[in-house]
Enzyme design. Structure first.
Site, PDB file in Angstrom:
ATOM      1  N   HIS A 123       6.808 -21.338  10.258  1.00 43.21           N
ATOM      2  CA  HIS A 123       8.269 -21.207  10.200  1.00 43.21           C
ATOM      3  C   HIS A 123       8.990 -22.173  11.140  1.00 43.21           C
ATOM      4  O   HIS A 123      10.166 -22.434  10.975  1.00 43.21           O
ATOM      5  CB  HIS A 123       8.705 -19.748  10.406  1.00 43.21           C
ATOM      6  CG  HIS A 123       8.721 -19.302  11.831  1.00 43.21           C
ATOM      7  ND1 HIS A 123       7.612 -18.870  12.498  1.00 43.21           N
ATOM      8  CD2 HIS A 123       9.737 -19.213  12.733  1.00 43.21           C
ATOM      9  CE1 HIS A 123       7.932 -18.535  13.734  1.00 43.21           C
ATOM     10  NE2 HIS A 123       9.220 -18.734  13.903  1.00 43.21           N
ATOM     11  N   ARG A 181       0.813  -1.231   0.000  1.00 38.05           N
ATOM     12  CA  ARG A 181       0.000   0.000   0.000  1.00 38.05           C
ATOM     13  C   ARG A 181       0.838   1.267   0.000  1.00 38.05           C
ATOM     14  O   ARG A 181       0.482   2.245  -0.639  1.00 38.05           O
ATOM     15  CB  ARG A 181      -0.901   0.014   1.238  1.00 38.05           C
ATOM     16  CG  ARG A 181      -1.988  -1.016   1.131  1.00 38.05           C
ATOM     17  CD  ARG A 181      -3.158  -0.672   2.028  1.00 38.05           C
ATOM     18  NE  ARG A 181      -4.149  -1.727   1.948  1.00 38.05           N
ATOM     19  CZ  ARG A 181      -4.307  -2.669   2.866  1.00 38.05           C
ATOM     20  NH1 ARG A 181      -3.561  -2.687   3.950  1.00 38.05           N
ATOM     21  NH2 ARG A 181      -5.219  -3.612   2.709  1.00 38.05           N
ATOM     22  N   HIS A 204       2.604 -23.814  15.643  1.00 34.38           N
ATOM     23  CA  HIS A 204       3.936 -24.320  15.974  1.00 34.38           C
ATOM     24  C   HIS A 204       3.907 -25.495  16.956  1.00 34.38           C
ATOM     25  O   HIS A 204       4.595 -26.484  16.776  1.00 34.38           O
ATOM     26  CB  HIS A 204       4.792 -23.203  16.584  1.00 34.38           C
ATOM     27  CG  HIS A 204       4.807 -21.941  15.767  1.00 34.38           C
ATOM     28  ND1 HIS A 204       4.784 -21.937  14.403  1.00 34.38           N
ATOM     29  CD2 HIS A 204       4.857 -20.634  16.134  1.00 34.38           C
ATOM     30  CE1 HIS A 204       4.828 -20.682  13.961  1.00 34.38           C
ATOM     31  NE2 HIS A 204       4.858 -19.878  14.994  1.00 34.38           N
ATOM     32  N   LYS A 251      13.670 -17.413  27.048  1.00 36.20           N
ATOM     33  CA  LYS A 251      13.229 -18.028  25.794  1.00 36.20           C
ATOM     34  C   LYS A 251      13.774 -19.444  25.765  1.00 36.20           C
ATOM     35  O   LYS A 251      14.976 -19.668  25.947  1.00 36.20           O
ATOM     36  CB  LYS A 251      13.781 -17.237  24.607  1.00 36.20           C
ATOM     37  CG  LYS A 251      13.300 -17.773  23.263  1.00 36.20           C
ATOM     38  CD  LYS A 251      13.704 -16.812  22.140  1.00 36.20           C
ATOM     39  CE  LYS A 251      13.347 -17.351  20.766  1.00 36.20           C
ATOM     40  NZ  LYS A 251      11.944 -17.247  20.424  1.00 36.20           N
ATOM     41  N   LYS A 297       1.007 -17.459   8.358  1.00 40.89           N
ATOM     42  CA  LYS A 297       0.074 -17.665   9.441  1.00 40.89           C
ATOM     43  C   LYS A 297      -0.338 -16.308  10.027  1.00 40.89           C
ATOM     44  O   LYS A 297       0.415 -15.362   9.822  1.00 40.89           O
ATOM     45  CB  LYS A 297       0.661 -18.585  10.506  1.00 40.89           C
ATOM     46  CG  LYS A 297       1.730 -17.907  11.407  1.00 40.89           C
ATOM     47  CD  LYS A 297       2.120 -18.792  12.530  1.00 40.89           C
ATOM     48  CE  LYS A 297       1.385 -18.486  13.798  1.00 40.89           C
ATOM     49  NZ  LYS A 297       1.835 -17.287  14.515  1.00 40.89           N
ATOM     50  N   LYS A 335      13.016 -24.710  10.997  1.00 39.49           N
ATOM     51  CA  LYS A 335      14.141 -24.687  11.946  1.00 39.49           C
ATOM     52  C   LYS A 335      14.912 -25.998  11.845  1.00 39.49           C
ATOM     53  O   LYS A 335      14.309 -27.075  11.804  1.00 39.49           O
ATOM     54  CB  LYS A 335      13.613 -24.502  13.381  1.00 39.49           C
ATOM     55  CG  LYS A 335      13.047 -23.103  13.641  1.00 39.49           C
ATOM     56  CD  LYS A 335      12.581 -22.979  15.081  1.00 39.49           C
ATOM     57  CE  LYS A 335      11.785 -21.701  15.297  1.00 39.49           C
ATOM     58  NZ  LYS A 335      12.572 -20.513  15.565  1.00 39.49           N
ATOM     59  N   GLU A 358       8.676 -17.875  26.078  1.00 36.62           N
ATOM     60  CA  GLU A 358       9.263 -16.656  25.512  1.00 36.62           C
ATOM     61  C   GLU A 358       9.381 -15.614  26.608  1.00 36.62           C
ATOM     62  O   GLU A 358       8.449 -15.442  27.394  1.00 36.62           O
ATOM     63  CB  GLU A 358       8.366 -16.103  24.403  1.00 36.62           C
ATOM     64  CG  GLU A 358       8.298 -16.982  23.178  1.00 36.62           C
ATOM     65  CD  GLU A 358       7.525 -16.305  22.059  1.00 36.62           C
ATOM     66  OE1 GLU A 358       8.166 -15.857  21.106  1.00 36.62           O
ATOM     67  OE2 GLU A 358       6.292 -16.208  22.154  1.00 36.62           O
TER      68      GLU A 358
END
Ligand code: BG6
Length: 488
Positions: free
Chosen positions: A176, A36, A238, A343, A146, A180, A214
């Site tokens: 994703h 845009r 995930h 994490k 996603k 990994k 996380e």
């Protein structure tokens, strides 16, 4: 599509540039940003160079690689609903084909909000920008980010809309986590070694814990996260993928359909939650203000873009079962939360205790069960816990670990998940992408929980302080079964 957004800057363009560094891009490879915002080609190039300088794992751009990469960067300002823009896109793609010899093959990457996916797909079809096949001399493919829908019905509608224009083998639904290295290694570990597979079942496995913790909050994504929440954002995609890879049967071949057939079977075998299980086996939470890494951090309700009375969950813990011959009766515990102390993503398979209580007179705490922990990130690797005799007189037992660390075994950096996935789309390999029935099977597990929650306002949110391991009720979920969450 969505080329000026966060994902393109942080992940997609740096990943493509990294592929360029590794000589994995075909000659003439070109990118058209279709978004845009208004940009000239040159501004777009500079903007992306800054992004690559900041986010590429190779650090600052190499002038020679960048110049060659930047020659293939173009920008077109677009209104996703305007047929004229797609005509301009067709003309630009045509020009690039002729000038750069790209030969007509095209991947449409939708890094856009889910609300515009159906519209863009339809417009691409109407503009004649979609070839009838995913392979052959000229092909087009589409990559969809996603979240893929927000519940089962919307995911089904999205699938129907996509399939009106593209064939299933042209559609790449991205998750994703599948890109990994450590996630791909689950299959290699399980099926390329003879050691663990014979005991990877209900006779030997006591339970499985999957943790995706996380320390980050929601950053600047309050607007998106308010409508999503932890269950949709992480568990539906995930975490269910981690579960399927851990639980699936060996596929008959390493091809896209054989692998995905086995994953779908696992998802179908996940036991639906009963009325009672909703309240007993699922815990949701939301973080309040707290302290992480020496810093005060605000509670979720004070984050930008969040309703001060929000009932969106930032933490989920649940217990589920995979009701098939291999796994019947083995609990799978899943937990995910934002603003936890660190994490850490890990899959831990806990084995049953040794049957003969030869050492029962010893301290019960020393007789911990064997655990195989697959550390997905960070500190990628695996560790096997067993007990050993402490050197000295008499018998004293202590848990010890056998460790494999990627960092010390392989002297090379792993590619980023998006590098692997984007390269696979170019090669036409959809093994690491989610198939239509797979994404719908994921939503079939998640949607009843969302529906149940809708009728039940969460009591006492926020119910955990940032920097802690989640609500009390999550610990109770485990202790009721005589188990506890692993200290990762
Ligand atoms: C994304 C979620 O899909 O995955 C984010 O939308 C989350 O909320 C992220 O933070 C985690 O990815 P990674 O690769 O950092 O574990």
């Amino acid at each position: 599509m969505g080329a000026t957004g966060d994902l393109a800057h942080r992940k997609l363009i740096p990943a493509l540039y990294n592929l360029g560094i590794d000589h994995l891009l075909p000659h003439g490879f070109s990118i058209v940003g279709f978004a845009r915002q208004d940009h000239e080609h040159e501004d777009f190039r500079q903007d992306l160079r800054d992004a690559v300088n900041t986010y590429s794992r190779h650090g600052r751009t190499n002038a020679e690689v960048w110049n060659s990469f930047a020659e293939g960067l173009f920008f077109l300002q677009a209104d996703f609903g305007d047929a004229k823009c797609y005509k301009q896109l067709a003309d630009l793609l045509d020009r690039i084909d002729h000038e750069r010899g790209t030969q007509g093959n095209c991947i449409y990457y939708l890094a856009t909000p889910p609300t515009v996916i159906s519209q863009i797909t339809h417009m691409l079809g109407e503009a004649g920008l979609v070839t009838p096949s995913a392979t052959g001399e000229h092909w087009t493919r589409i990559v969809v980010e996603k979240p893929f829908g927000f519940d089962l019905t919307s995911a089904q509608t999205l699938n129907r809309d996509l399939l009106q224009v593209f064939h299933e083998d042209q559609i790449y639904r991205i998750d994703h986590y599948l890109g990994k290295e450590t996630v791909q290694n689950i299959l290699v570990f399980r099926f390329a070694n003879g050691l663990f597979e014979p005991i990877w079942n209900r006779s030997y496995v006591d339970s499985v814990q999957i943790t995706v913790a996380e320390d980050l909050g929601i950053d600047r994504r309050g607007g998106y996260y308010e409508g999503a929440g932890a269950l949709r954002d992480m568990v539906q995609s995930h975490m269910l993928q981690l579960l399927t890879l851990t639980a699936m049967e060996p596929p008959v071949a390493l091809d896209a359909n054989a692998v995905r057939d086995e994953k779908v079977k696992v998802l179908r075998a996940v036991v639906p939650f009963s009325e009672e299980a909703f309240s007993r086996n699922i815990v949701r939470g939301q973080y309040g203000p707290g302290w992480i890494g020496g810093k005060d951090v605000p509670g979720y309700r004070s984050e930008a873009g969040v309703n001060p009375e929000s009932s969106t969950e930032t933490y989920v813990a649940l217990k589920t079962y995979v009701d098939n011959w291999r796994w019947a009766g083995v609990p799978f515990y899943l937990r995910h939360g934002k603003r936890l102390p660190k994490k850490e993503t890990e899959i831990a398979v806990s084995f049953k205790r040794a049957p003969l209580a030869l050492f029962q007179h010893l301290d019960a705490n020393s007789m911990t069960p064997n655990v195989l922990a697959m550390r997905i990130q960070p500190d990628e690797g695996m560790s096997l816990k067993f007990v050993a005799k402490v050197p000295g007189q008499g018998i004293e037992i202590q848990p010890v670990h056998m460790d494999f660390l990627y960092g010390s075994s392989f002297a090379r950096q792993s590619p980023e998940a998006y590098e692997r996935l984007l390269h696979d789309v170019m090669l036409g390999d959809s093994t690491l992408f989610t198939r239509r029935d797979e994404v719908e099977a994921e939503w079939s597990i998640i949607t009843p929980i969302l529906q149940y929650w809708q009728g039940q306002q969460p009591s006492a949110f926020p119910n955990y302080a940032a920097g802690t391991w989640g609500p009390e009720a999550a610990a109770k979920l485990m202790s009721c079964d005589g188990r506890s969450w692993r200290q990762v």
